[in-house]
Write an enzyme that holds these catalytic residues in place. Structure first.
Site, PDB file in Angstrom:
ATOM      1  N   CYS A   4      46.096 -16.745  40.138  1.00 13.26           N
ATOM      2  CA  CYS A   4      47.250 -15.924  39.762  1.00 13.26           C
ATOM      3  C   CYS A   4      47.209 -14.492  40.319  1.00 13.26           C
ATOM      4  O   CYS A   4      47.502 -14.293  41.481  1.00 13.26           O
ATOM      5  CB  CYS A   4      47.399 -15.956  38.250  1.00 13.26           C
ATOM      6  SG  CYS A   4      49.096 -15.632  37.725  1.00 13.26           S
ATOM      7  N   ARG A  15      59.848 -14.972  33.515  1.00 11.61           N
ATOM      8  CA  ARG A  15      58.453 -15.394  33.443  1.00 11.61           C
ATOM      9  C   ARG A  15      58.417 -16.909  33.508  1.00 11.61           C
ATOM     10  O   ARG A  15      59.187 -17.599  32.835  1.00 11.61           O
ATOM     11  CB  ARG A  15      57.790 -14.922  32.146  1.00 11.61           C
ATOM     12  CG  ARG A  15      57.410 -13.474  32.173  1.00 11.61           C
ATOM     13  CD  ARG A  15      56.182 -13.174  31.332  1.00 11.61           C
ATOM     14  NE  ARG A  15      54.940 -13.496  32.018  1.00 11.61           N
ATOM     15  CZ  ARG A  15      54.433 -12.782  33.019  1.00 11.61           C
ATOM     16  NH1 ARG A  15      55.039 -11.729  33.483  1.00 11.61           N
ATOM     17  NH2 ARG A  15      53.294 -13.149  33.585  1.00 11.61           N
ATOM     18  N   HIS A  33      45.983 -21.341  35.399  1.00 12.18           N
ATOM     19  CA  HIS A  33      44.959 -20.943  34.440  1.00 12.18           C
ATOM     20  C   HIS A  33      44.630 -22.202  33.644  1.00 12.18           C
ATOM     21  O   HIS A  33      44.989 -23.294  34.008  1.00 12.18           O
ATOM     22  CB  HIS A  33      45.530 -19.889  33.475  1.00 12.18           C
ATOM     23  CG  HIS A  33      45.999 -18.642  34.134  1.00 12.18           C
ATOM     24  ND1 HIS A  33      45.158 -17.623  34.467  1.00 12.18           N
ATOM     25  CD2 HIS A  33      47.237 -18.228  34.496  1.00 12.18           C
ATOM     26  CE1 HIS A  33      45.848 -16.626  34.991  1.00 12.18           C
ATOM     27  NE2 HIS A  33      47.118 -16.970  35.034  1.00 12.18           N
TER      28      HIS A  33
HETATM   29  N1  GLN Z   1      51.130 -10.038  37.244  1.00 14.83           N
HETATM   30  C1  GLN Z   1      51.322 -11.226  37.946  1.00 14.83           C
HETATM   31  C2  GLN Z   1      52.618 -11.955  37.640  1.00 14.83           C
HETATM   32  O1  GLN Z   1      53.093 -11.966  36.512  1.00 14.83           O
HETATM   33  C3  GLN Z   1      50.113 -12.089  37.696  1.00 14.83           C
HETATM   34  C4  GLN Z   1      50.075 -12.731  36.325  1.00 14.83           C
HETATM   35  C5  GLN Z   1      48.799 -13.470  36.049  1.00 14.83           C
HETATM   36  O2  GLN Z   1      47.768 -13.229  36.692  1.00 14.83           O
HETATM   37  N2  GLN Z   1      48.835 -14.336  35.064  1.00 14.83           N
HETATM   38  O3  GLN Z   1      53.167 -12.527  38.539  1.00 14.83           O
END
Ligand code: GLN
Length: 253
Positions: A108, A142, A205
């Site tokens: 990520c 998101r 993740h």
């Molecule tokens: N900040 C980044 C995004 O939201 C990475 C998020 C993360 O590592 N879970 O795209």
């Protein structure tokens, strides 16, 4: 800091070889169970007969020369900003290591910064270290949920994604997998993650490695081949892993 993971007793004999795993930026880039990747990898390497040393690397530390596998996790945009300067200081070293075949797994937030750049939703540009021919743009939405994907190399991969950045790959790297449930790199091409040299980048993740031991085996094999010129895998009972995978794959998005 170096810690040695005391492995549970395993049936395999110790092969007298040691693998050193470096976790990049655990203070700032380590969310949704990413540390579990390092633990799972250490356990798996142990089960294949290796002694394992785990090293942490945080901003300002001296970058060790003698590591065999590098693991990096995710973080908020703010965490990515905190580590950015230091990442650039070690970027050339990481890129050279990658080109020389050192196995790496980045999740990520660090996956994004292993690309060319990340343009955040606020209009800031975080420059990447150019290991992946990829760029990321902050999106409006998101993308959160369980994700399942198919990879030619690793079969079905299962995990959990939570990002707003949308990543687009150039011709210089391959996607890791094609998404069958979830979103992945962006909302248009169904690709997820990236592969170049022995570097795996992914949005997953979960932690990723406990549920996807083929990726652990790949990283361990690449490290062992590089360091010792051979890898003799042990037979590991994955029946519990198979149950966990089946249950994770049945979860709703
Ligand atoms: N900040 C980044 C995004 O939201 C990475 C998020 C993360 O590592 N879970 O795209």
């Amino acid at each position: 800091m170096t810690h040695t993971i005391a492995g549970e007793p395993v049936s395999s004999p110790n092969n007298g070889k040691t693998l050193r795993i470096l976790q990049l930026y655990p203070k700032d880039m380590n969310i949704y169970g990413d540390w579990g990747n390092t633990l799972a990898l250490a356990r798996r390497a142990h089960a294949h007969g290796f002694d394992v040393e785990i090293l942490d690397y945080n901003p300002g530390d001296t970058f060790p020369d003698d590591v065999d596998i590098i693991i990096g996790g995710g973080g908020q945009d703010s965490g990515q900003t905190v580590i950015q300067e230091d990442l650039h200081a070690i970027g050339a070293k990481l890129k050279k290591n990658a080109e020389e075949g050192m196995p790496m797994l980045v999740i990520c937030g660090l996956y994004q910064l292993f690309g060319k750049e990340f343009r955040t939703h606020e209009g800031e540009t975080l420059k990447g270290i150019n290991i992946f021919d990829a760029y990321t743009v902050g999106g409006n939405e998101r993308l959160i949920g369980n994700i399942v994907e198919d990879s030619q190399e690793f079969g079905t991969i299962v995990g959990f994604e939570n990002h707003s950045g949308l990543t687009y790959l150039g011709a210089g790297c391959e996607p890791l997998a094609t998404v069958t449930k979830g979103v992945g790199n962006n909302s248009t091409d169904h690709h997820e993650g990236a592969r170049v040299h022995n570097v795996v980048g992914t949005y997953l993740h979960g932690s990723l490695l406990p549920k996807n031991p083929k990726i652990s085996d790949y990283l361990i094999e690449a490290a062992a081949q590089r360091k010792y010129g051979e890898f003799t895998p042990e037979k590991i009972d994955d029946s519990m892993v198979e149950k966990a995978r089946a249950s994770a794959m049945k979860r709703p998005r």
